[in-house]
Design an enzyme around this catalytic site. Sequence first.
Site, PDB file in Angstrom:
ATOM      1  N   LYS A 274     -91.676  -9.671  21.097  1.00  0.00           N
ATOM      2  CA  LYS A 274     -92.045 -10.513  19.945  1.00  0.00           C
ATOM      3  C   LYS A 274     -90.793 -11.062  19.251  1.00  0.00           C
ATOM      4  O   LYS A 274     -90.719 -12.250  18.921  1.00  0.00           O
ATOM      5  CB  LYS A 274     -92.900  -9.680  18.965  1.00  0.00           C
ATOM      6  CG  LYS A 274     -93.126 -10.306  17.615  1.00  0.00           C
ATOM      7  CD  LYS A 274     -93.899 -11.612  17.671  1.00  0.00           C
ATOM      8  CE  LYS A 274     -93.831 -12.326  16.327  1.00  0.00           C
ATOM      9  NZ  LYS A 274     -94.316 -13.697  16.381  1.00  0.00           N
TER      10      LYS A 274
ATOM     11  N   LYS B 117     -85.853 -12.117   8.532  1.00  0.00           N
ATOM     12  CA  LYS B 117     -86.024 -10.716   8.948  1.00  0.00           C
ATOM     13  C   LYS B 117     -86.103 -10.607  10.473  1.00  0.00           C
ATOM     14  O   LYS B 117     -85.441  -9.770  11.091  1.00  0.00           O
ATOM     15  CB  LYS B 117     -87.304 -10.167   8.306  1.00  0.00           C
ATOM     16  CG  LYS B 117     -87.743  -8.835   8.866  1.00  0.00           C
ATOM     17  CD  LYS B 117     -89.247  -8.606   8.943  1.00  0.00           C
ATOM     18  CE  LYS B 117     -90.166  -9.635   9.438  1.00  0.00           C
ATOM     19  NZ  LYS B 117     -91.410  -9.276  10.042  1.00  0.00           N
TER      20      LYS B 117
ATOM     21  N   THR C 146     -94.685  -7.596  12.871  1.00  0.00           N
ATOM     22  CA  THR C 146     -93.415  -7.850  13.556  1.00  0.00           C
ATOM     23  C   THR C 146     -92.365  -6.939  12.931  1.00  0.00           C
ATOM     24  O   THR C 146     -91.971  -7.151  11.777  1.00  0.00           O
ATOM     25  CB  THR C 146     -92.993  -9.323  13.397  1.00  0.00           C
ATOM     26  OG1 THR C 146     -94.069 -10.152  13.832  1.00  0.00           O
ATOM     27  CG2 THR C 146     -91.759  -9.631  14.226  1.00  0.00           C
TER      28      THR C 146
HETATM   29  N1  LIG Z   1     -97.268 -15.737   9.047  1.00  0.00           N
HETATM   30  C1  LIG Z   1     -97.048 -15.942  10.335  1.00  0.00           C
HETATM   31  O1  LIG Z   1     -97.012 -17.094  10.809  1.00  0.00           O
HETATM   32  C2  LIG Z   1     -96.855 -14.776  11.271  1.00  0.00           C
HETATM   33  C3  LIG Z   1     -97.037 -14.975  12.639  1.00  0.00           C
HETATM   34  C4  LIG Z   1     -96.883 -13.887  13.505  1.00  0.00           C
HETATM   35  C5  LIG Z   1     -96.521 -12.641  12.992  1.00  0.00           C
HETATM   36  N2  LIG Z   1     -96.313 -12.492  11.653  1.00  0.00           N
HETATM   37  C6  LIG Z   1     -95.938 -11.146  11.155  1.00  0.00           C
HETATM   38  O2  LIG Z   1     -97.118 -10.579  10.612  1.00  0.00           O
HETATM   39  C7  LIG Z   1     -96.771  -9.707   9.515  1.00  0.00           C
HETATM   40  C8  LIG Z   1     -97.537 -10.152   8.263  1.00  0.00           C
HETATM   41  O3  LIG Z   1     -97.164 -11.483   7.978  1.00  0.00           O
HETATM   42  P1  LIG Z   1     -97.899 -12.319   6.829  1.00  0.00           P
HETATM   43  O4  LIG Z   1     -97.490 -13.740   7.021  1.00  0.00           O
HETATM   44  O5  LIG Z   1     -99.338 -11.953   6.762  1.00  0.00           O
HETATM   45  O6  LIG Z   1     -97.143 -11.742   5.554  1.00  0.00           O
HETATM   46  P2  LIG Z   1     -97.647 -11.725   4.022  1.00  0.00           P
HETATM   47  O7  LIG Z   1     -98.629 -12.805   3.779  1.00  0.00           O
HETATM   48  O8  LIG Z   1     -96.400 -11.682   3.214  1.00  0.00           O
HETATM   49  O9  LIG Z   1     -98.433 -10.327   3.895  1.00  0.00           O
HETATM   50  C9  LIG Z   1     -97.728  -9.119   3.908  1.00  0.00           C
HETATM   51  C10 LIG Z   1     -98.670  -7.959   3.798  1.00  0.00           C
HETATM   52  O10 LIG Z   1     -97.896  -6.731   3.731  1.00  0.00           O
HETATM   53  C11 LIG Z   1     -98.237  -6.028   2.525  1.00  0.00           C
HETATM   54  N3  LIG Z   1     -97.055  -5.320   2.032  1.00  0.00           N
HETATM   55  C12 LIG Z   1     -95.803  -5.824   1.867  1.00  0.00           C
HETATM   56  N4  LIG Z   1     -94.981  -4.864   1.417  1.00  0.00           N
HETATM   57  C13 LIG Z   1     -95.735  -3.735   1.287  1.00  0.00           C
HETATM   58  C14 LIG Z   1     -95.443  -2.423   0.895  1.00  0.00           C
HETATM   59  N5  LIG Z   1     -94.208  -2.043   0.536  1.00  0.00           N
HETATM   60  N6  LIG Z   1     -96.463  -1.525   0.905  1.00  0.00           N
HETATM   61  C15 LIG Z   1     -97.710  -1.882   1.277  1.00  0.00           C
HETATM   62  N7  LIG Z   1     -98.044  -3.118   1.664  1.00  0.00           N
HETATM   63  C16 LIG Z   1     -97.057  -4.045   1.688  1.00  0.00           C
HETATM   64  C17 LIG Z   1     -98.708  -7.103   1.575  1.00  0.00           C
HETATM   65  O11 LIG Z   1     -99.444  -6.504   0.547  1.00  0.00           O
HETATM   66  P3  LIG Z   1     -99.629  -7.263  -0.881  1.00  0.00           P
HETATM   67  O12 LIG Z   1    -100.760  -8.207  -0.675  1.00  0.00           O
HETATM   68  O13 LIG Z   1     -99.922  -6.160  -1.823  1.00  0.00           O
HETATM   69  O14 LIG Z   1     -98.318  -7.953  -1.170  1.00  0.00           O
HETATM   70  C18 LIG Z   1     -99.541  -7.966   2.514  1.00  0.00           C
HETATM   71  O15 LIG Z   1    -100.770  -7.358   2.793  1.00  0.00           O
HETATM   72  C19 LIG Z   1     -95.255  -9.781   9.376  1.00  0.00           C
HETATM   73  O16 LIG Z   1     -94.665  -8.719  10.080  1.00  0.00           O
HETATM   74  C20 LIG Z   1     -94.916 -11.109  10.030  1.00  0.00           C
HETATM   75  O17 LIG Z   1     -93.580 -11.145  10.511  1.00  0.00           O
HETATM   76  C21 LIG Z   1     -96.502 -13.512  10.769  1.00  0.00           C
END
Ligand SMILES: NC(=O)c1ccc[n+]([C@@H]2O[C@H](COP(=O)([O-])OP(=O)(O)OC[C@H]3O[C@@H](n4cnc5c(N)ncnc54)[C@H](OP(=O)(O)O)[C@@H]3O)[C@@H](O)[C@H]2O)c1
Length: 292
Positions: free
Chosen positions: A170, A239, A94
Site C-alpha cells: 500500500k 504520513k 494505511t
Molecule cells: N481518504 C483517502 O482517500 C484514503 C484512501 C485510502 C486509504 N486511506 C487511509 O485510510 C485511513 C483513514 O483515512 P480517512 O481519509 O478516513 O481519514 P479521516 O477522515 O481523517 O478519519 C480518521 C479516522 O481516525 C479516527 N482517529 C484519528 N485519530 C484517532 C485517535 N487518536 N484515536 C481514535 N480514533 C482516531 C478519527 O476519529 P474522529 O472522527 O474522532 O476524528 C476518524 O474516525 C488512513 O490510514 C488513510 O491513510 C485514505
Amino acid sequence: MKVGFIGLGHMGAAMAGSLLEAGHEVTVYNRTLSKAQALIDQGAHLAAHVADACQGDAVITMLADDDAVEGIVFGEGGVLQSLGERTIHVSMSTISVAVGERLANGHATAGRRFVAAPVFGRPDVAAKGKLFIVVAGAPDVVGACTPLFGAMGQKTIPIGEVPQTANLVKLSGNFLIASVLEALSEAMALVRKAGIDPHRYFELLTSTLFTGPLFTNYGGLIARQEYKPAGFAAPLGEKDIRLALAAAEKLRVPMPLASLVHDRLQTLIARGGEQLDWSGIGQIAAQDAGLR
Ligand SMILES: NC(=O)c1ccc[n+]([C@@H]2O[C@H](COP(=O)([O-])OP(=O)(O)OC[C@H]3O[C@@H](n4cnc5c(N)ncnc54)[C@H](OP(=O)(O)O)[C@@H]3O)[C@@H](O)[C@H]2O)c1
C-alpha cells in the site's frame, strides 16, 4: 456477517455504509460519536466502547495513522483485549510496516485471528463499494472475510501470508501516486505559464497516452485547481510517504524521488495547506512558477 467497524472518517463511514447496503449487521464505533449518526439512521448499531464492536465475526479498523491504530488496538479496553476468540481483526488503515508487524505479532501471541487489508481508492470510490483491497494473512482467515471484501471492493488482491507485506504494498502504491501528482503538477505549471489552457491540455493528456484513473482523476483536480474539499488530505499523504521512506531505510533501498515528493508535501502543509487534498502539490508547483 456480524461485523464491528471502528473509525468513521471519510473512508470508514463510506465503507461501513457499503457493508450495511450489502446486508451485513454492522456495529459502529468512533471516537467522535456524532459521526456515527448517519450510519445508525441507515440501520447500524452503536458501540459505546471499542469492546462492543469486537464480538462479531469480524471487526474492521479504519483509522488515521499509527498512533490511532496503536491506541485503539493495544490500549486499555482496546481491540486486542476485547476480541472474541473467533472474531477476525481486519486492519484496513494505511500504517507503517513496523506497526503492521506489531499488530501481527500481538494477535499471534494472543491467539487471535488477524489480517491486514489496506485499500486503494478515495472516499467517493469507497461509497460505491469499488475499492481495491490488498490483503495478507492466513488463507483461511482471508477466505472468511471474502463477503466483507466483496461488499467494500471491486477487487481483492491477496499478496501473501505475512500481514505487514500488505502495508508495504500500500505504501509503495501511494509513493507512485504522489510521484504522478508531482509530475502532473510540474507539467501543468509549465503549460499554464506558457498561456496554454490547462483544461484543453488535460483533455489532450487523458485522450492520448495518459488514460488511467490517476491521470483522469488527479489531472482534472490539478487542471481545475480544485484542492478543496480534500478527498485525501495532505497530512495523510505526507504520513504515507514518510512511512514508505522509513520502510525503505530499514530495507536499505534508496528512494530519491520519495524524498522529493515528501518535501513537496511538507511545503504544501507549511504554506497552510493542512486542509487541502494532497493534489495541492499542484498549487506549490504553480506558485514556484510565479503563477497565481
Ligand atoms: N481518504 C483517502 O482517500 C484514503 C484512501 C485510502 C486509504 N486511506 C487511509 O485510510 C485511513 C483513514 O483515512 P480517512 O481519509 O478516513 O481519514 P479521516 O477522515 O481523517 O478519519 C480518521 C479516522 O481516525 C479516527 N482517529 C484519528 N485519530 C484517532 C485517535 N487518536 N484515536 C481514535 N480514533 C482516531 C478519527 O476519529 P474522529 O472522527 O474522532 O476524528 C476518524 O474516525 C488512513 O490510514 C488513510 O491513510 C485514505
